[in-house]
Design an enzyme around this catalytic site. Structure first.
Site, PDB file in Angstrom:
ATOM      1  N   MET A   1      -2.214 -10.105  52.047  1.00 42.21           N
ATOM      2  CA  MET A   1      -3.065  -9.459  51.048  1.00 42.21           C
ATOM      3  C   MET A   1      -4.237  -8.671  51.637  1.00 42.21           C
ATOM      4  SD  MET A   1      -1.497 -10.131  48.288  1.00 42.21           S
ATOM      5  CE  MET A   1      -2.655  -9.698  46.998  1.00 42.21           C
TER       6      MET A   1
ATOM      7  N   HIS B   1       7.551  -5.891  48.140  1.00 42.43           N
ATOM      8  CA  HIS B   1       6.681  -5.657  46.980  1.00 42.43           C
ATOM      9  C   HIS B   1       7.503  -5.915  45.715  1.00 42.43           C
ATOM     10  CE1 HIS B   1       3.249  -3.935  44.872  1.00 42.43           C
ATOM     11  NE2 HIS B   1       4.099  -3.277  44.116  1.00 42.43           N
TER      12      HIS B   1
HETATM   13  C1  GRF Z   1       5.815 -11.842  46.608  1.00 42.60           C
HETATM   14  O1  GRF Z   1       6.054 -11.595  45.257  1.00 42.60           O
HETATM   15  C2  GRF Z   1       5.775 -10.559  47.397  1.00 42.60           C
HETATM   16  O2  GRF Z   1       6.664  -9.599  46.918  1.00 42.60           O
HETATM   17  C3  GRF Z   1       4.360 -10.100  47.171  1.00 42.60           C
HETATM   18  O3  GRF Z   1       3.590 -11.267  47.202  1.00 42.60           O
HETATM   19  C4  GRF Z   1       4.405 -12.379  46.835  1.00 42.60           C
HETATM   20  C5  GRF Z   1       4.346 -13.340  47.971  1.00 42.60           C
HETATM   21  O4  GRF Z   1       5.040 -14.525  47.696  1.00 42.60           O
HETATM   22  N1  GRF Z   1       3.973  -9.132  48.168  1.00 42.60           N
HETATM   23  P1  GRF Z   1       5.392 -15.516  48.878  1.00 42.60           P
HETATM   24  O5  GRF Z   1       4.072 -15.821  49.591  1.00 42.60           O
HETATM   25  O6  GRF Z   1       6.363 -14.844  49.775  1.00 42.60           O
HETATM   26  O7  GRF Z   1       5.943 -16.729  48.210  1.00 42.60           O
END
Ligand code: GRF
Length: 209
Positions: free
Chosen positions: A93, A112
């Protein structure tokens, strides 16, 4: 088979996509080796799983740096120390500093939860519901300096139901995320490492069964 490509995974949280990459990379014929998991948050739940799989982890917080650039320099140093050749962002993030993004462009993937180029940025599932679209999905794309704008590598579509809320739609999309990320990473590496006809024309859209 030729040497495996050394991939570092970048996370900030749960790490369910990270898990699917780690699991896939256990297969003997998978072209990636996961050499490290980096998080910018010490409380990222995914770190524990990575450690339980004996994968080295590193946590560096942006809070300890006074600029995006200096944080990214520390991140870059860690990735270089691991010998990372490719970066797989999985729920990471933080936006990269331009210098970092330029250096690694062509060597970075992200997942994404939308059919890019629709619904970039935060809360794409809610954006899809607000727009009233009938098909949503997930995209594995290359990371470039512009947010969520790099070329798509693989996409998967899911239906949007009238009864959906952000939670139910996110769960449906997450299932296909877990299908496409390992596949996209494999295809991406194969295209980079051997330009033979076998990998030239691969499936790049998945519709769930
Ligand atoms: C997922 O939905 C991904 O596409 C987005 O953030 C979320 C992360 O989930 N970028 P995780 O940490 O992989 O469970």
């Amino acid at each position: 088979m030729s040497a495996k490509t050394k991939v570092a995974i970048l996370i900030s949280g749960r790490g369910s996509n990270m898990r699917t990459l780690i699991q896939a990379a256990k297969q003997e014929d998978y072209p990636a080796e996961i050499i490290g998991v980096f998080s910018n948050r010490a409380d990222a739940a995914g770190l524990e799983f990575a450690q339980s799989e004996n994968i080295q982890t590193a946590v560096i917080s942006q809070k300890d740096f006074d600029s995006r650039e200096s944080f990214c320099e520390a991140l870059d140093a860690q990735l270089e120390a691991w010998g990372a050749e490719l970066l797989a962002h999985a729920g990471y993030m933080r936006i990269h500093a331009d210098g970092f993004a330029q250096k690694w462009t062509g060597k970075m993937l992200n997942i994404h939860p939308s059919l890019l180029p629709s619904f970039k940025g935060l809360h794409p599932q809610q954006q899809a519901l607000d727009a009233g679209v009938k098909i949503a999905g997930a995209t594995v794309h290359e990371v470039t300096p512009e947010l969520d704008a790099g070329p798509p590598v693989l996409q998967a579509a899911v239906p949007v139901l009238d009864s959906d809320n952000a939670e139910s739609l996110s769960a449906r999309i997450l299932k296909v995320e877990h299908q496409i990320y390992p596949l996209a990473l494999k295809q991406f590496i194969e295209k980079r490492t051997n330009n033979d006809a076998e990998t030239a024309d691969q499936t790049n859209l998945i519709w769930p069964n």
